[in-house]
Design an enzyme around this catalytic site. Structure first.
Site, PDB file in Angstrom:
ATOM      1  CG  HIS A  91      -1.995  -1.003   1.182  1.00  0.00           C
ATOM      2  ND1 HIS A  91      -3.064  -0.981   2.059  1.00  0.00           N
ATOM      3  CD2 HIS A  91      -2.215  -2.062   0.371  1.00  0.00           C
ATOM      4  CE1 HIS A  91      -3.876  -1.980   1.790  1.00  0.00           C
ATOM      5  NE2 HIS A  91      -3.380  -2.660   0.764  1.00  0.00           N
ATOM      6  CD  GLU A 118      -1.890   4.749   3.096  1.00  0.00           C
ATOM      7  OE1 GLU A 118      -3.011   5.267   3.129  1.00  0.00           O
ATOM      8  OE2 GLU A 118      -1.663   3.673   2.490  1.00  0.00           O
ATOM      9  CB  CYS A 160      -6.179  -0.233   4.764  1.00  0.00           C
ATOM     10  SG  CYS A 160      -4.536  -0.806   5.222  1.00  0.00           S
ATOM     11  CB  CYS A 186      -2.028   1.764   5.900  1.00  0.00           C
ATOM     12  SG  CYS A 186      -1.352   0.884   4.465  1.00  0.00           S
TER      13      CYS A 186
END
Length: 179
Positions: free
Chosen positions: A54, A56, A82, A92
């Site tokens: 992801h 981040e 998330c 995240c």
């Protein structure tokens, strides 16, 4: 940071989101981490160097976990971080909380396409972080995700209601809640 700074960094995050390889099972997201002095310290985007990374997470893993700049930093993400993941043990949201970052700026909230009840903003604010949403960037942040069926949740997902009370959000309404 000023509103102009927020717009500059979110604009960069949106540019990064366009660099994501398209996926039918994940959003295209960009993230930028900015130190308290206003300098960029890291950036990342979804699927940057790993098919399940992801944005981040990508930005954070480029820094040492004990990097002192993280304590006063802001992370700009084109999508709400998330709060649950199938592909990794930590979300995240958890990674941000563990990093020491104190401020999160997002363009839009996670729709219920992949996760029916995204709680990233709620968990971050409960932990004392400042979370700001820049709805003026929502349309631009959504654009790299046009290949996804953003407004047609799977039949097994719970019904959603727009934050304005409509039974189905149109493209201009970004906050959805499970009903």
């Amino acid at each position: 940071m000023t509103g102009a700074d927020d717009e500059r960094w979110m604009g960069l995050a949106v540019e990064l989101a366009w660099r994501c390889p398209p996926s039918e099972t994940a959003y295209s997201v960009g993230a930028v981490i900015v130190a308290a002095d206003g300098t960029e310290i890291s950036r990342g985007f979804s699927r940057e160097d790993d098919p399940v990374v992801h944005a981040e997470e990508s930005a954070l893993r480029k820094l040492a976990a004990d990097d002192p700049r993280l304590a006063g930093a802001t992370i700009y993400s084109t999508l709400e971080p998330c709060s649950r993941r199938k592909s990794r043990p930590r979300s995240c949201t958890q990674l941000i909380l563990e990093s020491g970052i104190r401020r999160v700026v997002i363009a839009w909230r996670e729709p219920p396409l992949f996760v029916a009840d995204g709680q990233g903003v709620q968990l971050l604010t409960q932990a004392g972080l400042t979370v700001d949403e820049l709805p003026g960037f929502a349309e631009r942040a959504m654009a790299p995700n046009r290949h996804l069926a953003l407004l047609s949740a799977p039949a097994t997902a719970p019904a959603t209601r727009c934050h304005r009370g409509n039974t189905a959000c149109d493209i201009n309404h970004f906050r959805t809640v499970t009903v």
